[in-house]
Design an enzyme around this catalytic site. Structure first.
Site, PDB file in Angstrom:
ATOM      1  N   ASP A   7       0.843  -1.193   0.000  1.00 43.79           N
ATOM      2  CA  ASP A   7       0.000   0.000   0.000  1.00 43.79           C
ATOM      3  C   ASP A   7       0.881   1.246   0.000  1.00 43.79           C
ATOM      4  O   ASP A   7       0.989   1.978   0.996  1.00 43.79           O
ATOM      5  CB  ASP A   7      -0.923  -0.017   1.216  1.00 43.79           C
ATOM      6  CG  ASP A   7      -1.895  -1.193   1.182  1.00 43.79           C
ATOM      7  OD1 ASP A   7      -2.151  -1.715   0.079  1.00 43.79           O
ATOM      8  OD2 ASP A   7      -2.387  -1.588   2.249  1.00 43.79           O
ATOM      9  N   LYS A  38     -11.785  -5.811  -5.350  1.00 47.18           N
ATOM     10  CA  LYS A  38     -13.159  -5.715  -4.833  1.00 47.18           C
ATOM     11  C   LYS A  38     -14.160  -5.475  -5.974  1.00 47.18           C
ATOM     12  O   LYS A  38     -14.946  -4.518  -5.955  1.00 47.18           O
ATOM     13  CB  LYS A  38     -13.267  -4.616  -3.779  1.00 47.18           C
ATOM     14  CG  LYS A  38     -12.354  -4.836  -2.570  1.00 47.18           C
ATOM     15  CD  LYS A  38     -12.544  -3.759  -1.529  1.00 47.18           C
ATOM     16  CE  LYS A  38     -11.612  -3.958  -0.344  1.00 47.18           C
ATOM     17  NZ  LYS A  38     -10.194  -3.673  -0.669  1.00 47.18           N
ATOM     18  N   LEU A  39     -14.152  -6.365  -6.932  1.00 51.59           N
ATOM     19  CA  LEU A  39     -15.005  -6.211  -8.111  1.00 51.59           C
ATOM     20  C   LEU A  39     -16.488  -6.263  -7.750  1.00 51.59           C
ATOM     21  O   LEU A  39     -16.907  -7.019  -6.887  1.00 51.59           O
ATOM     22  CB  LEU A  39     -14.713  -7.321  -9.123  1.00 51.59           C
ATOM     23  CG  LEU A  39     -13.287  -7.425  -9.687  1.00 51.59           C
ATOM     24  CD1 LEU A  39     -13.220  -8.570 -10.684  1.00 51.59           C
ATOM     25  CD2 LEU A  39     -12.854  -6.117 -10.323  1.00 51.59           C
ATOM     26  N   ASP A  56     -20.046  -5.566 -10.357  1.00 52.64           N
ATOM     27  CA  ASP A  56     -20.646  -5.003 -11.562  1.00 52.64           C
ATOM     28  C   ASP A  56     -21.673  -6.004 -12.066  1.00 52.64           C
ATOM     29  O   ASP A  56     -21.967  -6.997 -11.393  1.00 52.64           O
ATOM     30  CB  ASP A  56     -19.562  -4.733 -12.615  1.00 52.64           C
ATOM     31  CG  ASP A  56     -19.873  -3.512 -13.484  1.00 52.64           C
ATOM     32  OD1 ASP A  56     -21.002  -3.464 -14.014  1.00 52.64           O
ATOM     33  OD2 ASP A  56     -19.005  -2.642 -13.624  1.00 52.64           O
ATOM     34  N   ARG A  90      -2.596  -6.285  13.431  1.00 57.65           N
ATOM     35  CA  ARG A  90      -1.680  -5.354  14.071  1.00 57.65           C
ATOM     36  C   ARG A  90      -0.890  -6.070  15.166  1.00 57.65           C
ATOM     37  O   ARG A  90      -1.500  -6.591  16.110  1.00 57.65           O
ATOM     38  CB  ARG A  90      -2.449  -4.176  14.687  1.00 57.65           C
ATOM     39  CG  ARG A  90      -3.157  -3.274  13.673  1.00 57.65           C
ATOM     40  CD  ARG A  90      -2.153  -2.454  12.879  1.00 57.65           C
ATOM     41  NE  ARG A  90      -2.796  -1.484  12.006  1.00 57.65           N
ATOM     42  CZ  ARG A  90      -3.157  -1.720  10.764  1.00 57.65           C
ATOM     43  NH1 ARG A  90      -2.953  -2.914  10.227  1.00 57.65           N
ATOM     44  NH2 ARG A  90      -3.713  -0.780  10.027  1.00 57.65           N
TER      45      ARG A  90
END
Length: 230
Positions: A12, A63-64, A66, A177
């Site tokens: 990221d 994260k498709l 449609d 974490r």
């Protein structure tokens, strides 16, 4: 699977140069990397393909969601890229279309249940009538029925999800974490050892490694904690 096959380091970062540096620094200690929107829109798709061809495993976090045909067409091309994991929102029609498109490949399709940055008030604001736990379990059941390879959920829900999906499906958990680290914008978090004990199969760790003064040492410490928990 050993810890190295279960740890997914989230790349990221805003540039390919930074991502390449992290991959180089981590070397053989890390096998699996997540590439999401930030890096994809900085040329990350070709980088993902190159990493896969070099022997790394890639979790493409897109994260498709449609219409069925669009989801299926996208999945077909992602299969050709050699990706190991792909996310889509856990809506039944989208999942069924993706499963059909990925049939016969080694791509593990993951249904995103509820984002770990969301709590009950966030879901209410978004128009959902379920609390996070209830919605996660509902979507996990739908992912199982659709034939998905796994789900993405908070480690807090891993134990309950594992009871629904059984021992074979992957449970991938972000919001990991190490003890003492900052939560950042995550609201539902857990340590690596506790997440594995709860039923998670793969752990996504980004900031605690990529933002660490010594990313390699940070990754090794997390891997050691995971090995001890397995």
């Amino acid at each position: 699977m050993n810890a190295r096959e279960r740890l997914i380091v989230g790349l990221d970062v805003p540039t390919l140069g930074e991502a390449e540096q992290i991959v180089s620094t981590l070397g053989d200690d890390v096998l699996f990397f997540k590439i999401g929107y930030q890096l994809v829109f900085a040329g990350g798709l070709e980088f993902a393909r190159d990493l896969a061809q070099s022997g790394k495993k890639i979790f493409l976090d897109m994260k498709l969601l449609d219409i069925d045909n669009t989801v299926a067409s996208g999945v077909e091309n992602i299969v050709k890229m050699g990706m190991s994991m792909l996310t889509l929102h856990a809506y039944p029609k989208a999942m069924k279309a993706a499963v059909e498109a990925a049939k016969g490949s080694e791509l593990c399709l993951l249904g995103v249940t509820v984002l770990t940055s969301m709590d009950e008030q966030d879901l209410i604001a978004a128009g959902y009538e379920y609390d996070p736990h209830t919605l996660v379990l509902r979507r996990a059941e739908q992912a199982l029925l659709a034939g998905m390879g796994g789900v993405v959920c908070s480690a807090e829900e891993s134990a309950a999800v594992r009871k629904i999906v059984g021992p074979e499906m992957a449970i991938v958990t972000p919001g990991i974490r190490p003890a003492g680290s900052e939560k950042g914008d995550q609201k539902r978090v857990m340590t690596p050892a506790d997440a594995l004990k709860a039923g998670s199969s793969h752990l996504v760790v980004a900031r605690p490694i990529v933002k660490a003064p010594d990313p390699k040492e940070a990754a090794r410490a997390i891997l050691a904690e995971m090995e001890a928990a397995l």
